[in-house]
Scaffold this motif. Sequence first.
Motif, PDB file in Angstrom:
ATOM      1  N   PRO A 223       0.835  -1.202   0.000  1.00 56.12           N
ATOM      2  CA  PRO A 223       0.000   0.000   0.000  1.00 56.12           C
ATOM      3  C   PRO A 223       0.876   1.261   0.000  1.00 56.12           C
ATOM      4  N   GLN A 224       0.382   2.314  -0.603  1.00 55.21           N
ATOM      5  CA  GLN A 224       1.119   3.565  -0.623  1.00 55.21           C
ATOM      6  C   GLN A 224       1.385   4.061   0.806  1.00 55.21           C
ATOM      7  N   PRO A 225       2.523   4.747   1.018  1.00 50.41           N
ATOM      8  CA  PRO A 225       2.869   5.193   2.378  1.00 50.41           C
ATOM      9  C   PRO A 225       1.754   5.943   3.083  1.00 50.41           C
ATOM     10  N   HIS A 226       1.046   6.827   2.349  1.00 46.94           N
ATOM     11  CA  HIS A 226      -0.008   7.602   3.013  1.00 46.94           C
ATOM     12  C   HIS A 226      -1.179   6.717   3.431  1.00 46.94           C
ATOM     13  N   VAL A 227      -1.375   5.585   2.727  1.00 42.99           N
ATOM     14  CA  VAL A 227      -2.456   4.675   3.071  1.00 42.99           C
ATOM     15  C   VAL A 227      -2.131   3.942   4.375  1.00 42.99           C
ATOM     16  N   ILE A 228      -0.889   3.435   4.494  1.00 43.63           N
ATOM     17  CA  ILE A 228      -0.488   2.757   5.725  1.00 43.63           C
ATOM     18  C   ILE A 228      -0.466   3.749   6.884  1.00 43.63           C
ATOM     19  N   ALA A 229      -0.006   4.968   6.617  1.00 46.53           N
ATOM     20  CA  ALA A 229       0.031   5.993   7.666  1.00 46.53           C
ATOM     21  C   ALA A 229      -1.366   6.270   8.201  1.00 46.53           C
ATOM     22  N   LYS A 230      -2.329   6.393   7.300  1.00 43.28           N
ATOM     23  CA  LYS A 230      -3.707   6.660   7.737  1.00 43.28           C
ATOM     24  C   LYS A 230      -4.279   5.465   8.505  1.00 43.28           C
ATOM     25  N   GLU A 231      -3.965   4.255   8.063  1.00 40.72           N
ATOM     26  CA  GLU A 231      -4.433   3.062   8.773  1.00 40.72           C
ATOM     27  C   GLU A 231      -3.895   3.046  10.202  1.00 40.72           C
ATOM     28  N   ALA A 232      -2.623   3.431  10.359  1.00 42.22           N
ATOM     29  CA  ALA A 232      -2.022   3.464  11.692  1.00 42.22           C
ATOM     30  C   ALA A 232      -2.655   4.548  12.556  1.00 42.22           C
ATOM     31  N   ARG A 233      -2.896   5.730  11.975  1.00 42.85           N
ATOM     32  CA  ARG A 233      -3.549   6.813  12.738  1.00 42.85           C
ATOM     33  C   ARG A 233      -4.955   6.417  13.154  1.00 42.85           C
ATOM     34  N   ASP A 234      -5.671   5.786  12.247  1.00 45.95           N
ATOM     35  CA  ASP A 234      -7.036   5.365  12.571  1.00 45.95           C
ATOM     36  C   ASP A 234      -7.031   4.369  13.733  1.00 45.95           C
ATOM     37  N   GLN A 235      -6.066   3.463  13.751  1.00 47.93           N
ATOM     38  CA  GLN A 235      -5.956   2.531  14.875  1.00 47.93           C
ATOM     39  C   GLN A 235      -5.733   3.287  16.182  1.00 47.93           C
ATOM     40  N   TRP A 236      -4.828   4.267  16.134  1.00 50.92           N
ATOM     41  CA  TRP A 236      -4.509   5.033  17.341  1.00 50.92           C
ATOM     42  C   TRP A 236      -5.724   5.838  17.800  1.00 50.92           C
ATOM     43  N   LEU A 237      -6.405   6.490  16.861  1.00 47.66           N
ATOM     44  CA  LEU A 237      -7.580   7.287  17.202  1.00 47.66           C
ATOM     45  C   LEU A 237      -8.667   6.411  17.827  1.00 47.66           C
ATOM     46  N   ARG A 313      12.171   0.326   3.095  1.00 44.77           N
ATOM     47  CA  ARG A 313      11.936   0.467   4.531  1.00 44.77           C
ATOM     48  C   ARG A 313      12.453   1.813   5.024  1.00 44.77           C
ATOM     49  N   LYS A 314      13.648   2.202   4.579  1.00 47.81           N
ATOM     50  CA  LYS A 314      14.224   3.472   5.007  1.00 47.81           C
ATOM     51  C   LYS A 314      13.416   4.651   4.474  1.00 47.81           C
ATOM     52  N   THR A 315      12.996   4.558   3.209  1.00 50.24           N
ATOM     53  CA  THR A 315      12.205   5.644   2.626  1.00 50.24           C
ATOM     54  C   THR A 315      10.875   5.788   3.345  1.00 50.24           C
ATOM     55  N   ARG A 316      10.244   4.654   3.666  1.00 52.07           N
ATOM     56  CA  ARG A 316       8.954   4.673   4.340  1.00 52.07           C
ATOM     57  C   ARG A 316       9.015   5.392   5.669  1.00 52.07           C
ATOM     58  N   ALA A 317      10.097   5.158   6.441  1.00 52.91           N
ATOM     59  CA  ALA A 317      10.188   5.751   7.776  1.00 52.91           C
ATOM     60  C   ALA A 317      10.131   7.270   7.704  1.00 52.91           C
ATOM     61  N   GLY A 318      10.881   7.864   6.775  1.00 54.75           N
ATOM     62  CA  GLY A 318      10.884   9.315   6.659  1.00 54.75           C
ATOM     63  C   GLY A 318       9.554   9.870   6.199  1.00 54.75           C
ATOM     64  N   ARG A 319       8.978   9.268   5.184  1.00 55.58           N
ATOM     65  CA  ARG A 319       7.712   9.747   4.672  1.00 55.58           C
ATOM     66  C   ARG A 319       6.596   9.546   5.688  1.00 55.58           C
ATOM     67  N   SER A 320       6.660   8.466   6.456  1.00 50.49           N
ATOM     68  CA  SER A 320       5.660   8.220   7.489  1.00 50.49           C
ATOM     69  C   SER A 320       5.605   9.381   8.468  1.00 50.49           C
ATOM     70  N   PHE A 321       6.744   9.795   8.955  1.00 49.15           N
ATOM     71  CA  PHE A 321       6.820  10.888   9.915  1.00 49.15           C
ATOM     72  C   PHE A 321       6.204  12.162   9.342  1.00 49.15           C
ATOM     73  N   GLU A 322       6.526  12.454   8.086  1.00 47.57           N
ATOM     74  CA  GLU A 322       5.982  13.646   7.437  1.00 47.57           C
ATOM     75  C   GLU A 322       4.462  13.547   7.292  1.00 47.57           C
ATOM     76  N   HIS A 323       3.956  12.369   6.944  1.00 47.74           N
ATOM     77  CA  HIS A 323       2.501  12.204   6.785  1.00 47.74           C
ATOM     78  C   HIS A 323       1.767  12.514   8.088  1.00 47.74           C
ATOM     79  N   HIS A 324       2.312  12.064   9.218  1.00 47.95           N
ATOM     80  CA  HIS A 324       1.631  12.264  10.495  1.00 47.95           C
ATOM     81  C   HIS A 324       1.708  13.726  10.938  1.00 47.95           C
ATOM     82  N   ILE A 325       2.830  14.383  10.668  1.00 51.01           N
ATOM     83  CA  ILE A 325       2.919  15.818  10.965  1.00 51.01           C
ATOM     84  C   ILE A 325       1.926  16.586  10.104  1.00 51.01           C
ATOM     85  N   SER A 326       1.857  16.247   8.826  1.00 48.39           N
ATOM     86  CA  SER A 326       0.908  16.902   7.920  1.00 48.39           C
ATOM     87  C   SER A 326      -0.528  16.711   8.392  1.00 48.39           C
ATOM     88  N   ALA A 327      -0.861  15.491   8.819  1.00 51.58           N
ATOM     89  CA  ALA A 327      -2.218  15.212   9.310  1.00 51.58           C
ATOM     90  C   ALA A 327      -2.514  16.022  10.558  1.00 51.58           C
TER      91      ALA A 327
END
Length: 456
Positions: A223-237, A313-327
């Motif tokens: 799944p695209q990084p923003h999709v996994i990021a949103k799935e993780a945020r939804d779990q946390w919320l 894996r390395k690319t995902r970690a950086g983009r993940s952090f940015e996605h959550h800050i953006s959200a």
Amino acid sequence: MSGQGDLDLKIRMRASETTADGTPLWWKIQSLVSSSKELFVKKLSRNDTSWADDTRKHQAGFYIPRQVRDKGFFPDLVANNPDKPHIFHAELSVLWPQTGEVTLSGMRHYSNKGPETHFTRLPHGLFRDLTPASLLISGKLSSPISDCRYWIVVLDSAAEEAELLETVLDIRSDFHFGLFPPSLFIEASRLQQDEKQELIERLQHAIRNGTLEMVVGEYGELPQPHVIAKEARDQWLHANGLDRFDPWIIANPGDAIMEISRDIEYTLYRQYELRRRSAELVAILTGKGDLVTAVVNHFPDIDRVLLSASQQRKTRAGRSFEHHISASLGAGRVRFVEQAVTGGRRPDFVMPDLETLNSRNRSACEALVLAAKTTLRERWKQVSSEKLNCEVFLATVDDRVAATSIDEMAEFGITLIVPESLKFSSETDYRPLSNVISFREFFDTEVKRNRPNLLT
């Protein structure tokens, strides 16, 4: 938590330190773990290590939390001096495989001073010049080795072995100390075992029925990084009973971002990654003769898959952090633009917009630039080279940044933003430094109070 095959691969590729007898340190740890009844792991605080860097301090040693002392991992403490009934103590022989030393170490608990027990008489060199948030692992042996019932290893948090330990024990971002069964080094959790068994059975079924290509296609893309990021945020919320990732509602937005990106999303990503990479490798090796021949003949293809996995894996970690800050910025109605090009540079976030940033008729404090890097090391210097007409902030969830690097950032006018728990932790160098603020302080002070124009 990683499986044994994954760990063995990491060991061959990444283990860096050796013991006094020349054995790779991680191999020695595994051997000692297999001979141990229980493990104690602690993230070292500055009080645990500062004595090694300051010769003026006479009290040398780390502290054992009361919860661990009371669980029976270490020997029972006794107070057998009638003149000093408040002093409880014990002695124990300890093997230090990194230096080859055996010490008769001491434990001292001054019941009139506090709950912790001081562990003394130990190799000073192992505790010197450690990166913040380094780890100590100790094992209680089933049978003595060199008359020792215990062994202790100190892992600098910047070393590969520390990352391996965090992976195999599934150490989360909020970890401070704990006791673990040795079986965790060689066994995945029951849930992960079930998931892996289900994957194994599906791939085996696909091979038997000639549908492997279809399964590989199904697992072919993560799944695209923003999709996994949103799935993780939804779990946390959902777990926290919230409906939006609003930094004005969340008490500690930095801690939330750290938990989601470093724990929840990482777990989700590894589940998706296991399916895809396993299917790819099975497809490479199936129908190519015996296993040995297939591996040798198709090693370039195997190597390509593993290299791609590591890079992604390395690319995902950086983009993940940015996605959550953006959200978080979006949910908080903070005005910003991402990856905006200005003067040949591309800051992660410009607030509120490029027009304000570039305007010579407005106060520079009306705009700011926010960079985001999950881990810093020397990478923060990429931010320092971006001279902009505004204040520059650098967000991170890295707990290993040394005070010397933070002071150097201050010279370049960079303010570091860290999760709330890291800012005030005794295990980091952040607490006393004025150019380190928490995400909570960033939103309350730098946005709402100092730049109300950033809010819509």
